[in-house]
Every structure is written in structure tokens, then in C-alpha cells.
Design an enzyme around this catalytic site. Structure first.
Site, PDB file in Angstrom:
ATOM      1  N   TYR A  56       0.790  -1.300   0.177  1.00 16.19           N
ATOM      2  CA  TYR A  56       0.100  -0.111  -0.131  1.00 16.19           C
ATOM      3  C   TYR A  56       0.930   1.040   0.154  1.00 16.19           C
ATOM      4  CZ  TYR A  56      -3.536  -3.440   1.412  1.00 16.19           C
ATOM      5  OH  TYR A  56      -4.206  -4.324   1.539  1.00 16.19           O
ATOM      6  N   HIS A 119       0.293 -11.802   0.940  1.00 10.70           N
ATOM      7  CA  HIS A 119      -0.664 -10.973   0.221  1.00 10.70           C
ATOM      8  C   HIS A 119      -0.731 -11.315  -1.267  1.00 10.70           C
ATOM      9  CE1 HIS A 119      -1.404  -6.230  -0.202  1.00 10.70           C
ATOM     10  NE2 HIS A 119      -2.363  -7.009  -0.557  1.00 10.70           N
TER      11      HIS A 119
HETATM   12  P1  NAD Z   1     -13.189  -0.300   1.267  1.00 10.81           P
HETATM   13  O1  NAD Z   1     -14.511  -1.088   0.810  1.00 10.81           O
HETATM   14  O2  NAD Z   1     -13.073  -0.132   2.739  1.00 10.81           O
HETATM   15  O3  NAD Z   1     -13.643   1.208   0.626  1.00 10.81           O
HETATM   16  C1  NAD Z   1     -12.739   2.124   0.999  1.00 10.81           C
HETATM   17  C2  NAD Z   1     -13.186   3.604   0.305  1.00 10.81           C
HETATM   18  O4  NAD Z   1     -14.571   3.816   1.289  1.00 10.81           O
HETATM   19  C3  NAD Z   1     -12.093   4.832   0.706  1.00 10.81           C
HETATM   20  O5  NAD Z   1     -12.217   5.529  -0.439  1.00 10.81           O
HETATM   21  C4  NAD Z   1     -12.738   5.349   1.886  1.00 10.81           C
HETATM   22  O6  NAD Z   1     -12.352   6.781   2.085  1.00 10.81           O
HETATM   23  C5  NAD Z   1     -14.192   5.346   1.507  1.00 10.81           C
HETATM   24  N1  NAD Z   1     -15.046   5.262   2.755  1.00 10.81           N
HETATM   25  C6  NAD Z   1     -14.838   4.592   4.061  1.00 10.81           C
HETATM   26  N2  NAD Z   1     -15.851   5.137   4.841  1.00 10.81           N
HETATM   27  C7  NAD Z   1     -16.703   5.934   4.166  1.00 10.81           C
HETATM   28  C8  NAD Z   1     -18.122   6.488   4.480  1.00 10.81           C
HETATM   29  N3  NAD Z   1     -18.554   6.484   5.821  1.00 10.81           N
HETATM   30  N4  NAD Z   1     -18.576   7.111   3.782  1.00 10.81           N
HETATM   31  C9  NAD Z   1     -18.128   7.635   2.363  1.00 10.81           C
HETATM   32  N5  NAD Z   1     -16.846   6.623   1.911  1.00 10.81           N
HETATM   33  C10 NAD Z   1     -16.253   5.995   2.789  1.00 10.81           C
HETATM   34  O7  NAD Z   1     -11.833  -0.795   0.405  1.00 10.81           O
HETATM   35  P2  NAD Z   1     -10.517  -0.937   0.898  1.00 10.81           P
HETATM   36  O8  NAD Z   1     -10.080   0.097   1.441  1.00 10.81           O
HETATM   37  O9  NAD Z   1      -9.847  -1.502  -0.604  1.00 10.81           O
HETATM   38  O10 NAD Z   1     -10.482  -2.267   1.820  1.00 10.81           O
HETATM   39  C11 NAD Z   1     -10.321  -2.188   3.301  1.00 10.81           C
HETATM   40  C12 NAD Z   1      -9.126  -2.610   3.799  1.00 10.81           C
HETATM   41  O11 NAD Z   1      -9.153  -4.221   3.323  1.00 10.81           O
HETATM   42  C13 NAD Z   1      -7.676  -2.138   3.102  1.00 10.81           C
HETATM   43  O12 NAD Z   1      -7.470  -0.884   3.329  1.00 10.81           O
HETATM   44  C14 NAD Z   1      -7.135  -3.093   3.253  1.00 10.81           C
HETATM   45  O13 NAD Z   1      -6.419  -3.144   4.574  1.00 10.81           O
HETATM   46  C15 NAD Z   1      -7.867  -4.400   3.316  1.00 10.81           C
HETATM   47  N6  NAD Z   1      -7.863  -5.050   1.916  1.00 10.81           N
HETATM   48  C16 NAD Z   1      -6.939  -6.309   1.679  1.00 10.81           C
HETATM   49  C17 NAD Z   1      -6.832  -6.580   0.442  1.00 10.81           C
HETATM   50  C18 NAD Z   1      -5.891  -8.099   0.278  1.00 10.81           C
HETATM   51  O14 NAD Z   1      -5.167  -8.274   1.305  1.00 10.81           O
HETATM   52  N7  NAD Z   1      -5.731  -8.460  -0.786  1.00 10.81           N
HETATM   53  C19 NAD Z   1      -7.505  -6.378  -0.340  1.00 10.81           C
HETATM   54  C20 NAD Z   1      -8.622  -5.330  -0.266  1.00 10.81           C
HETATM   55  C21 NAD Z   1      -8.462  -4.650   0.912  1.00 10.81           C
END
Ligand code: NAD
Length: 317
Positions: A56, A119
Site C-alpha cells: 500500500y 498478500h
Molecule cells: P473499502 O471497501 O473499505 O472502501 C474504501 C473507500 O471507502 C475509501 O475511499 C474510503 O475513503 C471510503 N469510505 C470509508 N468510509 C466511508 C464513509 N462512511 N462514507 C463514504 N466513503 C467512505 O475498500 P478497501 O480500503 O480496499 O478495503 C479495506 C481494507 O481491507 C484495505 O484498506 C486493506 O487494509 C484491506 N484489503 C486487503 C486486501 C488484500 O489483502 N488482498 C484487498 C483489499 C483490501
């Protein structure tokens, strides 16, 4: 805040976890101070599970999270990952993972990582994950560098297949349990419950599709997913709701999911999201969204090596 057990780790994690990919500017440039305030706001409101990766922001997220956790490390369960370092850069060798753990310990300013995850394992042949990468993590756990071991990725059958061959403490998949896709609960949760594996549901907002602002240009879902997500957001807004709020209420009520990792950029998002814990989604809004989303419900796209694709997946955008 509410808390649930993370498989058989003995850890109790908050139902909302802090996804730290936005700290690495993955959802647009983020002022470092704004990100730190979001981390602190989450800790103050009982969020105790934080997930990051060297991928990230190409180490930026880990560095910023390490700074934000100064003096607060003891209050959180800290998860990071190894093996993926850039869009097309993967190395799950024992040697690289050992270096990677040391680098992450330094950036995160800690002497132990609570949960260390491989990952996005779908990008490499599965044999190496089973015969080299996971045994390497076992050794690092025995040495006390990491406490628990997990795997992450998109294709659910692959994740289960690996866990059947070599026990892991947690499985994280993303975009597989939310208002657009619920296959995680049918495809993986029964296995996880039976085998005491903790299930981490990442991206409950479908990586931004289920927000009023929509997703970033890198989002791989087919165009129709974005279009119907946008339509759902507008319809929910017209009815006086908010699609992100509805989406989080939907996932948080499922007790088989240990934690849902939400990427949070600001203190405001943290406060909004945490306030939803314990609340029920509005049934009329849920029905409206389900109807709109129906044409793309449970669509999975191709990620990683062809041999690791989920059956029936579609071409990404
Ligand atoms: P997510 O579905 O959590 O969406 C994130 C987005 O939603 C961001 O733009 C954020 O600003 C917005 N958001 C959050 N709260 C909000 C609200 N109340 N109103 C409006 N917008 C809002 O997607 P993500 O960040 O990709 O997934 C969460 C976490 O999961 C990642 O940060 C990571 O830590 C993990 N992840 C891991 C993998 C992997 O290991 N392969 C893949 C994807 C995500």
C-alpha cells in the site's frame, strides 16, 4: 464498539477494522496529518484491529501507520503482509519474507507483528505458498517475530485449498461480502467455522463502489458494477439514506464475520462508520439496492494466474 473472536487465535477484534491502504494514498492523496487523526480517532472509539501492507503506497502506509501508532502500539492488534510489493512485483520466497518481516517491524516501529499474511497469493503458483512461504512463516512465528499467520487474496476456492493443505490462523478476502457480492458466506465461512479459521472481510464498500463518490479508476470490477453501484447510491440518497452507511450496517450484523476491514481516510469517516455498530439496516433501502444490483450480484472477476481464477469469473474492466 463490538468485538468478536478471530478464529482460534484467542484475539478479540473489533467488528470494524481499520484498513490502512488509504494511508498509502491508494484512494487519492491523503495528507499525513489527516491520516494520523483518523488512526487516533479509531483507537479512541475502540477499533483495535489495523491492517496494512508494504504494497500500500509502496511502504508509505506502513510508515505512516507506524508513526501514528507511536505510544499506542499496545492498544491495537497489528496486521501486515508480505509477498506483494508492487502491481506486478511478487516474491514469496523464504528469504524475501524474512527480510520483509524485518523491514515491516522497522517501519511499524514494533518488535512483533500480531498477524502476518501472505498478500494476494493468487498471483503465484500455489505449490510455493504451501511448501516454502507458509513454512517460512512458521519459523518466523517460532522466533517470536510474528504471532499468527494468514493468507489473503481474491479467489475463494484457492484460499480454502491452501488452508486445507496447510493450516492458517486467518483468511482475508476482499469484495466478497457486501451488498454486491455475498459469496464469502456460502463459499468460505462454513469451512472456516469447521476449522477454527478467522474470517476477515475486506472492502465492505466494494473498494469504493458502495459510496457516493464511487471507486478509483484502478478498480477492476466490470463497468456495469460501477454503473449500478452509482445508481444504487443515488436511489438510496433520494430515499434519505446513504449507501456506505447501509453497506456497513449490512455486513456488521453477520456474526460469522470476525471483522470487516474498512479503508478510512478521515476522522469523519471513522466517526460515521463506528456510529453504525449495533444498528440495523433499513429493510426498504436494502430491498431497493438488491433490486438494482441484481444483474451484477455475485459477479467475480479474474485476478492472478489463470490456474487460480475462480470458476465463472468475468474479464476485469
Ligand atoms: P473499502 O471497501 O473499505 O472502501 C474504501 C473507500 O471507502 C475509501 O475511499 C474510503 O475513503 C471510503 N469510505 C470509508 N468510509 C466511508 C464513509 N462512511 N462514507 C463514504 N466513503 C467512505 O475498500 P478497501 O480500503 O480496499 O478495503 C479495506 C481494507 O481491507 C484495505 O484498506 C486493506 O487494509 C484491506 N484489503 C486487503 C486486501 C488484500 O489483502 N488482498 C484487498 C483489499 C483490501
Amino acid at each position: 464498539m463490538q468485538y468478536r473472536s478471530l478464529g482460534q487465535t484467542g484475539l478479540t477484534v473489533s467488528v470494524i477494522g481499520f484498513g490502512a491502504s488509504p494511508l498509502g494514498n491508494e484512494f487519492g492523496n491523503l495528507d499525513a496529518k489527516v491520516g494520523v487523526r483518523a488512526v487516533h480517532a479509531a483507537i479512541e472509539r475502540g477499533v483495535n484491529f489495523f491492517d496494512t501492507s508494504p504494497y500500500y503506497g509502496r511502504t508509505l502506509s506502513e510508515t505512516r501507520l507506524g508513526e501514528a501508532l507511536r505510544g499506542k502500539r499496545h492498544r491495537v492488534i497489528l496486521a501486515t503482509k508480505g509477498g506483494r510489493y508492487d502491481v506486478t512485483s511478487f516474491d514469496f520466497s523464504a528469504k524475501r519474507l524474512r527480510h520483509s518481516v524485518e523491514e515491516s517491524l522497522t517501519r511499524l516501529r514494533t518488535d512483533v507483528i500480531d498477524l502476518y499474511q501472505l498478500h494476494d497469493i493468487e498471483f503465484v503458483p500455489v505449490e510455493g505458498i504451501i511448501t516454502e512461504a507458509l513454512p517460512a512463516l512458521d519459523r518466523l512465528r517460532d522466533e517470536g517475530k510474528i504471532r499468527f499467520i494468514g493468507i489473503t487474496g481474491y479467489p475463494l476456492p484457492l484460499l480454502q485449498n491452501v488452508a486445507e493443505h496447510r493450516p492458517v490462523d486467518t483468511i482475508l478476502s476482499y469484495c466478497h461480502y457486501n451488498l454486491i457480492n455475498t459469496t464469502l458466506v456460502e463459499a468460505l465461512v462454513p469451512f472456516a467455522i469447521k476449522n477454527g479459521v478467522g474470517v476477515i472481510n475486506a472492502s465492505p464498500l466494494h473498494m469504493g463502489v458502495l459510496t457516493e463518490q464511487g471507486a478509483q479508476s484502478w478498480h477492476p470490477a466490470p463497468q456495469q458494477v460501477h454503473e449500478l453501484g452509482r445508481k444504487a447510491a443515488l436511489v438510496v440518497r433520494d430515499k434519505g439514506g446513504n449507501v456506505a452507511r447501509l453497506a456497513l450496517q449490512f455486513v456488521l450484523q453477520n456474526p460469522s464475520i470476525s471483522t470487516s476491514l474498512v479503508g478510512m481516510r478521515t476522522e469523519r469517516e471513522v466517526i460515521q462508520n463506528v456510529s453504525l455498530v449495533g444498528s440495523e439496516p433499513d429493510e426498504a433501502l436494502l430491498t431497493a439496492v438488491e433490486t438494482i444490483i441484481a444483474p451484477v450480484k455475485d459477479i467475480n472477476w479474474q485476478v492472478g494466474l489463470p490456474e487460480n481464477h475462480e470458476p465463472g469469473t468475468v474479464t476485469p474492466r
